[in-house]
Design a protein around this motif. Structure first.
Motif, PDB file in Angstrom:
ATOM      1  N   GLY A  34       0.797  -1.220   0.000  1.00  0.00           N
ATOM      2  CA  GLY A  34       0.000   0.000   0.000  1.00  0.00           C
ATOM      3  C   GLY A  34       0.830   1.269   0.000  1.00  0.00           C
ATOM      4  O   GLY A  34       0.350   2.330  -0.429  1.00  0.00           O
ATOM      5  N   LEU A  35       2.073   1.179   0.462  1.00  0.00           N
ATOM      6  CA  LEU A  35       2.947   2.352   0.452  1.00  0.00           C
ATOM      7  C   LEU A  35       3.230   2.843  -0.961  1.00  0.00           C
ATOM      8  O   LEU A  35       3.608   3.998  -1.167  1.00  0.00           O
ATOM      9  CB  LEU A  35       4.273   2.022   1.150  1.00  0.00           C
ATOM     10  N   PHE A  36       3.035   1.970  -1.960  1.00  0.00           N
ATOM     11  CA  PHE A  36       3.361   2.316  -3.348  1.00  0.00           C
ATOM     12  C   PHE A  36       2.102   2.535  -4.195  1.00  0.00           C
ATOM     13  O   PHE A  36       2.169   2.497  -5.424  1.00  0.00           O
ATOM     14  CB  PHE A  36       4.215   1.205  -3.964  1.00  0.00           C
ATOM     15  N   GLU A  37       0.966   2.804  -3.541  1.00  0.00           N
ATOM     16  CA  GLU A  37      -0.297   2.977  -4.248  1.00  0.00           C
ATOM     17  C   GLU A  37      -0.227   4.058  -5.315  1.00  0.00           C
ATOM     18  O   GLU A  37      -0.739   3.920  -6.405  1.00  0.00           O
ATOM     19  CB  GLU A  37      -1.420   3.302  -3.255  1.00  0.00           C
ATOM     20  N   GLY A  38       0.421   5.187  -5.008  1.00  0.00           N
ATOM     21  CA  GLY A  38       0.466   6.297  -5.956  1.00  0.00           C
ATOM     22  C   GLY A  38       1.664   6.276  -6.884  1.00  0.00           C
ATOM     23  O   GLY A  38       1.832   7.181  -7.705  1.00  0.00           O
ATOM     24  N   ALA A  39       2.494   5.262  -6.785  1.00  0.00           N
ATOM     25  CA  ALA A  39       3.716   5.191  -7.603  1.00  0.00           C
ATOM     26  C   ALA A  39       3.392   4.617  -8.982  1.00  0.00           C
ATOM     27  O   ALA A  39       2.389   3.922  -9.163  1.00  0.00           O
ATOM     28  CB  ALA A  39       4.759   4.330  -6.905  1.00  0.00           C
ATOM     29  N   PRO A  40       4.249   4.902  -9.983  1.00  0.00           N
ATOM     30  CA  PRO A  40       4.019   4.344 -11.322  1.00  0.00           C
ATOM     31  C   PRO A  40       4.376   2.865 -11.423  1.00  0.00           C
ATOM     32  O   PRO A  40       4.349   2.294 -12.499  1.00  0.00           O
ATOM     33  CB  PRO A  40       4.949   5.192 -12.203  1.00  0.00           C
ATOM     34  N   PHE A  41       4.729   2.267 -10.302  1.00  0.00           N
ATOM     35  CA  PHE A  41       5.055   0.846 -10.276  1.00  0.00           C
ATOM     36  C   PHE A  41       4.426   0.206  -9.051  1.00  0.00           C
ATOM     37  O   PHE A  41       4.024   0.883  -8.100  1.00  0.00           O
ATOM     38  CB  PHE A  41       6.576   0.632 -10.273  1.00  0.00           C
ATOM     39  N   ALA A  42       4.320  -1.106  -9.076  1.00  0.00           N
ATOM     40  CA  ALA A  42       3.767  -1.863  -7.954  1.00  0.00           C
ATOM     41  C   ALA A  42       4.781  -2.912  -7.523  1.00  0.00           C
ATOM     42  O   ALA A  42       5.638  -3.334  -8.311  1.00  0.00           O
ATOM     43  CB  ALA A  42       2.458  -2.534  -8.364  1.00  0.00           C
ATOM     44  N   VAL A  43       4.699  -3.323  -6.257  1.00  0.00           N
ATOM     45  CA  VAL A  43       5.614  -4.337  -5.744  1.00  0.00           C
ATOM     46  C   VAL A  43       4.834  -5.580  -5.336  1.00  0.00           C
ATOM     47  O   VAL A  43       3.668  -5.509  -4.955  1.00  0.00           O
ATOM     48  CB  VAL A  43       6.436  -3.811  -4.546  1.00  0.00           C
ATOM     49  N   GLY A  44       5.493  -6.704  -5.431  1.00  0.00           N
ATOM     50  CA  GLY A  44       4.915  -7.966  -5.008  1.00  0.00           C
ATOM     51  C   GLY A  44       5.996  -8.853  -4.419  1.00  0.00           C
ATOM     52  O   GLY A  44       7.192  -8.689  -4.730  1.00  0.00           O
ATOM     53  N   PHE A  45       5.605  -9.781  -3.576  1.00  0.00           N
ATOM     54  CA  PHE A  45       6.570 -10.626  -2.874  1.00  0.00           C
ATOM     55  C   PHE A  45       6.306 -12.096  -3.148  1.00  0.00           C
ATOM     56  O   PHE A  45       5.173 -12.519  -3.368  1.00  0.00           O
ATOM     57  CB  PHE A  45       6.488 -10.403  -1.365  1.00  0.00           C
ATOM     58  N   ASP A  46       7.370 -12.885  -3.089  1.00  0.00           N
ATOM     59  CA  ASP A  46       7.292 -14.341  -3.003  1.00  0.00           C
ATOM     60  C   ASP A  46       7.966 -14.736  -1.694  1.00  0.00           C
ATOM     61  O   ASP A  46       9.067 -14.269  -1.391  1.00  0.00           O
ATOM     62  CB  ASP A  46       8.026 -15.017  -4.165  1.00  0.00           C
TER      63      ASP A  46
END
Length: 266
Positions: A34-46
């Motif tokens: 959620g910290l990257f909601e407004g960013a032009p990229f998204a993060v995901g984890f494995d």
């Protein structure tokens, strides 16, 4: 004093217990995304997990551009991620966090001071052949990247170098760029509020030198490439054959570029 220390110890134990038992890993993972909601990229984890003493770790961290079908394009993938509170900062009443990970065979480490919003990020031994973002931009090859990033508020000042470069030539806007002739790269850029200011990116090879300056805003480039080559060498003769219209002086060629940084963007 004894009662005070007992109270402090009980409070620390309570907080630690709450972190260990009451806060699920998927909640923490969701908050970080959620910290990257407004960013032009998204993060995901494995393989995301919480550890002891407010630390977290993950097997992989994926950074993807927003949009794209059927799956958003991958920009970068980091492995063996570890992060947590900087205990030395807590002792000096300057809360902060640390971060380290493996990126394309190299190690990336960083720290961030929450109180004054400053941080540093350093990377060494990063193989550019494993950097997805460069591949999407049409830059293919090999070499070892080192970088240093200074963070302040919403700005990032980046310095980097590539040694042992083995790029492949590329074509942009109908112009062949002989990147295969360069063996080392050094650069300095500044990132702020969607703007990438390219102060200078220099490339050197045998009998050839290049410098890139300009800016990238919203994924759109407005940059200039200046090529300098010894006119008496094979390199100079090769450049004259394809870049005559950009000639400014003997052995000097200035080529403007504009449009999307990523060929499939926009």
């Amino acid at each position: 004093m004894k009662r005070f220390l007992t109270a402090v110890g009980a409070f620390v134990a309570f907080v630690f217990l709450m972190w260990t038992v009451a806060v699920p890993s998927d909640y923490i993972e969701g908050k970080i995304k959620g910290l990257f909601e407004g960013a032009p990229f998204a993060v995901g984890f494995d393989g995301f997990e919480k550890g002891l003493f407010f630390t977290i770790k993950a097997r992989k961290l994926h950074i993807r551009a927003r949009g794209g079908h059927p799956e958003p394009p991958l920009l970068a993938s980091l492995e063996d991620i570890k992060a947590g509170p900087d205990l030395s900062g807590l002792l000096s009443l300057r809360p902060g966090v640390y971060f380290n990970a493996v990126f394309s065979g190299g190690r990336v480490t960083g720290s961030y001071d929450i109180s004054d919003r400053t941080g540093v990020l350093k990377g060494k031994g990063i193989g550019i052949e494993g950097m997805d973002l460069l591949k999407r931009a049409g830059l293919n090859g090999s070499g070892m990247l080192s970088l240093s990033v200074d963070l302040k508020d919403d700005k990032a000042s980046v310095r980097f170098s590539v040694e042992g470069a083995g790029f492949k030539g590329m074509v942009r806007q109908g112009v062949y760029i002989p990147l295969n002739m360069f063996k080392s790269v050094k650069g300095a850029v500044e990132v702020s509020d969607g703007l990438v200011a390219v102060h200078s990116i220099s490339l050197e090879g045998n009998g050839i030198y290049a410098r890139i300056t300009g800016k990238v805003m919203g994924g759109q480039a407005d940059i200039k490439l200046e090529l300098n080559a010894d006119a008496s060498t094979d390199t100079g003769r090769l450049l004259r054959a394809g870049l005559e219209r950009y000639k400014k002086a003997p052995g000097v060629y200035v080529i403007p570029f504009s449009g999307p940084v990523l060929p499939d963007a926009g």
